[in-house]
Design a protein around this motif. Structure first.
Motif, short mmCIF file in Angstrom:
data_model
loop_
_atom_site.label_atom_id
_atom_site.label_comp_id
_atom_site.label_asym_id
_atom_site.label_seq_id
_atom_site.Cartn_x
_atom_site.Cartn_y
_atom_site.Cartn_z
N LEU A 65 -2.08 -5.03 -7.99
CA LEU A 65 -1.32 -3.78 -7.88
C LEU A 65 -1.54 -3.03 -9.19
CD1 LEU A 65 1.92 -5.37 -6.44
CD2 LEU A 65 0.02 -4.37 -5.17
N GLU A 91 0.82 -1.22 0.00
CA GLU A 91 0.00 0.00 0.00
C GLU A 91 0.85 1.27 0.00
OE1 GLU A 91 -2.50 -0.96 3.29
OE2 GLU A 91 -4.04 -1.86 2.00
N ASN A 92 2.10 1.13 0.38
CA ASN A 92 2.97 2.31 0.41
C ASN A 92 3.86 2.45 -0.81
OD1 ASN A 92 2.37 3.82 2.89
ND2 ASN A 92 2.77 1.84 3.84
N GLY A 113 -1.73 0.71 -11.56
CA GLY A 113 -1.10 2.03 -11.69
C GLY A 113 0.32 1.88 -12.19
N ASN A 114 1.22 2.56 -11.50
CA ASN A 114 2.60 2.62 -11.95
C ASN A 114 3.40 1.39 -11.48
OD1 ASN A 114 5.01 3.55 -12.92
ND2 ASN A 114 5.36 5.00 -11.22
N THR A 115 3.20 0.27 -12.17
CA THR A 115 3.80 -0.99 -11.69
C THR A 115 4.99 -1.44 -12.54
OG1 THR A 115 2.27 -2.30 -13.03
CG2 THR A 115 1.58 -1.81 -10.76
N GLY A 117 2.60 5.56 -6.33
CA GLY A 117 1.86 5.52 -7.60
C GLY A 117 1.13 4.20 -7.85
N VAL A 118 1.06 3.37 -6.81
CA VAL A 118 0.41 2.06 -6.99
C VAL A 118 -0.82 1.99 -6.10
CG1 VAL A 118 0.69 -0.44 -6.63
CG2 VAL A 118 2.59 0.91 -7.58
N SER A 119 -1.94 1.57 -6.68
CA SER A 119 -3.11 1.36 -5.82
C SER A 119 -3.33 -0.15 -5.66
CB SER A 119 -4.35 2.06 -6.37
OG SER A 119 -4.72 1.48 -7.58
N VAL A 120 -3.87 -0.49 -4.50
CA VAL A 120 -3.97 -1.91 -4.12
C VAL A 120 -5.44 -2.31 -4.05
CG1 VAL A 120 -3.57 -3.49 -2.17
CG2 VAL A 120 -1.80 -1.86 -2.86
N HIS A 121 -5.74 -3.45 -4.65
CA HIS A 121 -7.13 -3.92 -4.70
C HIS A 121 -7.10 -5.39 -4.25
CE1 HIS A 121 -11.08 -3.90 -7.04
NE2 HIS A 121 -10.91 -5.15 -6.72
#
Ligand code: PEP
Ligand code: MN
Length: 371
Positions: A48, A24-25, A50-52, A28-32
């Motif tokens: 993960l 989660e930290n 976004g910016n992965t 630029g990455v969101s966690v689902h």
């Protein structure tokens, strides 16, 4: 990127907390987080988004709760198949298994009319060992003056009769979010004598608010009909809407495409897409030969065209058949007759066995090429 946690990792464990905290930290990455309850274990998948690009698969796999990580492509993130992705496919609902290898038959009424017909239908299904059916209560009709279905009024007797005859899953189209609650309230009041698979009709394939509402609940699995005038990719993305909201128990149904070129069939039969959907996604694939062919025309070999179309889909590996049976107030001209049911079921089993044998034949070719 997708991180799959060790099965049954408790959410209150240190491993879970430190892993989620790390993910989660990430900038630029969101966690689902997506939970899947299987027959024997609970799986947690962490998407993960976004910016992965800069993430390292090995770094993610080094986290204590992570079993493995998979780099996923943009399309069909949850329902799709990705490189090195050997995740399970399918689900169990109300004791009935749905996956990409087995086959369930949902023969029944396009539209529920009177209790006597529902009784006769379910009795016949029970006699033949069938535990699934289709029952239309909310009918979207082209003409506003046509019979629109009995709506919630018929639910109590349909569900009671289903329970009485050992029916475990009723496929039922809904056209509005409020129908989920109507079905749920009725089942709850009756003590849940049966289960329901929520069907999304071809006219609603891209009704995104309806898809999101069905996706937000996970009590009922979903049967999504392919849109009759959009691409396969667009329909598969519609299925992904359900999964992205949390409900990945989705079956994808081919039901033909609307085009003059399909005539004299009601729609252009699209069952050549059965293996394609299985290749692109992990969804079990259903075929609806009734709404594809749309008639009871018989070929010179004595077999109805709707039966031939069924055979084509099942031989190609379909996992579910949704078919109209007689007594239907709606779509009667395309329905199979009750006395055709035993032969039809035998034909479908033969075709499913043939599909298994075809796999064995081609496996020897594949194995010899791998040497
Ligand atoms: C149905 O299954 O009764 C139906 C209306 O199907 P479709 O949405 O595929 O037209
Ligand atoms: Mn119909």
């Amino acid at each position: 990127m997708l991180a799959i946690l060790h099965p049954d990792t408790p959410m209150d464990s240190d491993a879970y907390r430190t892993t989620l905290n790390f993910l989660e930290n990430l900038p630029g990455v969101s966690v689902h987080v997506h939970e899947i309850q299987g027959a024997t274990q609970r799986l947690t998948e962490v998407y993960l988004l976004g910016n992965t690009k800069g993430l390292n698969k090995e770094d993610i796999e080094a986290l204590s709760a992570v079993e493995r990580a998979i780099r996923i492509s943009e399309d069909y993130r949850i329902l799709g198949r990705h490189k090195d992705d050997n995740r399970q496919n399918g689900f169990i609902y109300n004791g009935v298994e749905f996956n990409q290898s087995n086959l369930n038959i949902f023969a029944g009424l396009c539209a529920v009319d009177v209790p006597e017909h529902v009784e006769q239908m379910m009795q016949a299904l029970e006699q033949h060992g069938e535990v699934c059916t289709r029952m239309g209560a909310y009918k979207p009709r082209t003409n506003p003056y046509s019979f629109q279905g009995h709506g919630k009024g018929c639910l109590p007797w349909v569900f009671e009769k289903a329970g009485k005859h050992g029916i475990k899953v009723v496929a039922m189209e809904i056209t509005h979010e409020s129908h989920i609650e109507e079905i749920d309230n009725c089942l709850e009041k009756l003590g849940r004598p049966t289960g329901v698979m929520l069907q999304i009709g071809t006219r609603n394939t891209q009704n995104f608010e309806l898809l999101k509402a069905i996706g937000r609940q996970s009590t009922y699995p979903a049967l999504l009909k392919r849109g009759f005038g959009i691409t396969l990719n667009e329909s598969l993305n519609a299925a992904e809407y359900l999964a992205s909201e949390g409900n990945a128990n989705v079956i994808f149904c081919l039901r033909g495409m609307k085009t003059e070129a399909g005539q004299p069939h009601r729609n252009m039969v699209d069952f050549a897409h059965v293996p394609t959907v299985k290749r692109l996604t992990r969804m079990p694939v259903c075929i609806d030969p009734s709404h594809s062919v749309g008639s009871r025309d018989r070929a010179p070999d004595g077999i109805l065209e709707v039966m031939h179309a069924t055979a084509q889909g099942v031989v190609a590996g379909a996992n579910m058949v949704l078919v109209d049976l007689e007594k239907a107030l709606v779509d009667g001209p395309q329905a199979l007759l009750m006395n055709e049911l035993p032969a039809y079921l035998e034909d479908i089993r033969l075709c499913h066995d043939t599909w298994k044998k075809r796999q064995a034949i081609y496996k020897t070719v594949k194995d010899s090429m791998a040497k």
